[in-house]
Design a protein around this motif. Structure first.
Motif, PDB file in Angstrom:
ATOM      1  N   LYS A  92      -5.565   3.601  -8.225  1.00 26.31           N
ATOM      2  CA  LYS A  92      -4.876   4.515  -7.318  1.00 26.31           C
ATOM      3  C   LYS A  92      -3.661   5.108  -8.035  1.00 26.31           C
ATOM      4  O   LYS A  92      -3.029   4.449  -8.849  1.00 26.31           O
ATOM      5  CB  LYS A  92      -4.435   3.783  -6.052  1.00 26.31           C
ATOM      6  N   THR A 147       2.192  -6.270  -3.943  1.00 30.14           N
ATOM      7  CA  THR A 147       1.577  -5.247  -4.801  1.00 30.14           C
ATOM      8  C   THR A 147       2.598  -4.752  -5.821  1.00 30.14           C
ATOM      9  O   THR A 147       2.281  -4.573  -6.997  1.00 30.14           O
ATOM     10  CB  THR A 147       1.047  -4.078  -3.951  1.00 30.14           C
ATOM     11  N   ARG A 190       6.988   2.337  -0.510  1.00 29.07           N
ATOM     12  CA  ARG A 190       6.656   1.841   0.831  1.00 29.07           C
ATOM     13  C   ARG A 190       5.864   2.866   1.616  1.00 29.07           C
ATOM     14  O   ARG A 190       4.883   2.533   2.272  1.00 29.07           O
ATOM     15  CB  ARG A 190       7.955   1.496   1.565  1.00 29.07           C
ATOM     16  N   ASP A 191       6.271   4.130   1.515  1.00 26.33           N
ATOM     17  CA  ASP A 191       5.589   5.189   2.268  1.00 26.33           C
ATOM     18  C   ASP A 191       4.191   5.489   1.723  1.00 26.33           C
ATOM     19  O   ASP A 191       3.426   6.217   2.348  1.00 26.33           O
ATOM     20  CB  ASP A 191       6.429   6.464   2.291  1.00 26.33           C
ATOM     21  N   GLN A 192       3.850   4.881   0.572  1.00 27.07           N
ATOM     22  CA  GLN A 192       2.514   5.042  -0.003  1.00 27.07           C
ATOM     23  C   GLN A 192       1.695   3.761   0.154  1.00 27.07           C
ATOM     24  O   GLN A 192       0.678   3.572  -0.502  1.00 27.07           O
ATOM     25  CB  GLN A 192       2.627   5.446  -1.477  1.00 27.07           C
ATOM     26  N   GLY A 193       2.159   2.872   1.043  1.00 23.46           N
ATOM     27  CA  GLY A 193       1.410   1.667   1.375  1.00 23.46           C
ATOM     28  C   GLY A 193       1.603   0.493   0.441  1.00 23.46           C
ATOM     29  O   GLY A 193       0.824  -0.460   0.479  1.00 23.46           O
ATOM     30  N   VAL A 194       2.646   0.518  -0.396  1.00 21.30           N
ATOM     31  CA  VAL A 194       2.867  -0.573  -1.348  1.00 21.30           C
ATOM     32  C   VAL A 194       3.787  -1.614  -0.727  1.00 21.30           C
ATOM     33  O   VAL A 194       4.897  -1.292  -0.302  1.00 21.30           O
ATOM     34  CB  VAL A 194       3.471  -0.037  -2.669  1.00 21.30           C
ATOM     35  N   ASP A 195       3.310  -2.864  -0.669  1.00 20.17           N
ATOM     36  CA  ASP A 195       4.136  -3.967  -0.182  1.00 20.17           C
ATOM     37  C   ASP A 195       4.754  -4.686  -1.383  1.00 20.17           C
ATOM     38  O   ASP A 195       4.474  -4.345  -2.542  1.00 20.17           O
ATOM     39  CB  ASP A 195       3.328  -4.917   0.691  1.00 20.17           C
ATOM     40  N   TYR A 232       0.084   6.594  -7.738  1.00 20.42           N
ATOM     41  CA  TYR A 232       1.283   6.597  -6.905  1.00 20.42           C
ATOM     42  C   TYR A 232       2.285   7.584  -7.481  1.00 20.42           C
ATOM     43  O   TYR A 232       2.356   7.765  -8.693  1.00 20.42           O
ATOM     44  CB  TYR A 232       1.906   5.194  -6.848  1.00 20.42           C
TER      45      TYR A 232
END
Length: 165
Positions: A18, A106, A98-103, A20
């Motif tokens: 993916k 990850t 965070r706004d791209q789904g990364v915790d 980012y």
């Protein structure tokens, strides 16, 4: 081009198939990172066991003084040192992406990989021996990987030994 565009040059980071989009942190995100640094320092003091109360009180006063003086502020020496380590880079990436789904988990894996890529890039600047580079790639777990993909820490300048990889 205005100053914001000049100093906020986004770049891509590929991770686990993916892509980012990396960018500079906003003021709110910088403040979040600063609060994380402050909390980390305070937690370290409070975790001290077996120290006399007077010593812990002194440590808390020094912490409060440092906090007031901006020791943990964005761009400070502490901030710069921390963001270049695995834990600090992971927190930086978790906040930014965070706004791209990364915790945070990850982001930790991303940070580990990026630090390995940085080590490999620095190693490539020191040697032109392809066998040594290949051995370093294997040792770092980057063999066959595209280690030239974007990194949150840009190289200062390309070198002949790193441009052919």
């Amino acid at each position: 081009m205005d100053l914001a565009e000049l100093f906020n040059a986004p770049t891509d980071l590929e991770f686990e198939g993916k892509t980012y989009r990396l960018r500079q942190l906003s003021q709110v995100e910088r403040a979040e990172y600063q609060r994380w640094l402050e909390k980390r320092a305070l937690d370290g003091i409070l975790a001290e066991t077996g120290v006399p109360e007077a010593v812990q009180d002194r440590m808390l006063r020094v912490y409060q003084h440092d906090k007031t003086k901006g020791v943990y502020a964005w761009g400070s020496e502490v901030c710069c040192e921390t963001v270049t380590g695995e834990e600090g880079l992971a927190k930086f990436l978790a906040i930014q992406l965070r706004d791209q789904g990364v915790d945070l988990e990850t982001a930790r894996r991303m940070a580990q990989l990026e630090l390995k890529r940085i080590v490999l890039t620095l190693f490539k600047q020191e040697t032109t021996d392809p066998k040594l580079v290949e051995a370093a790639e294997r040792l770092l777990g980057l063999a066959g990987a595209n280690s030239s993909s974007a990194s949150p820490v840009p190289a200062s300048e390309p070198t002949p030994s790193s441009s052919g990889g």
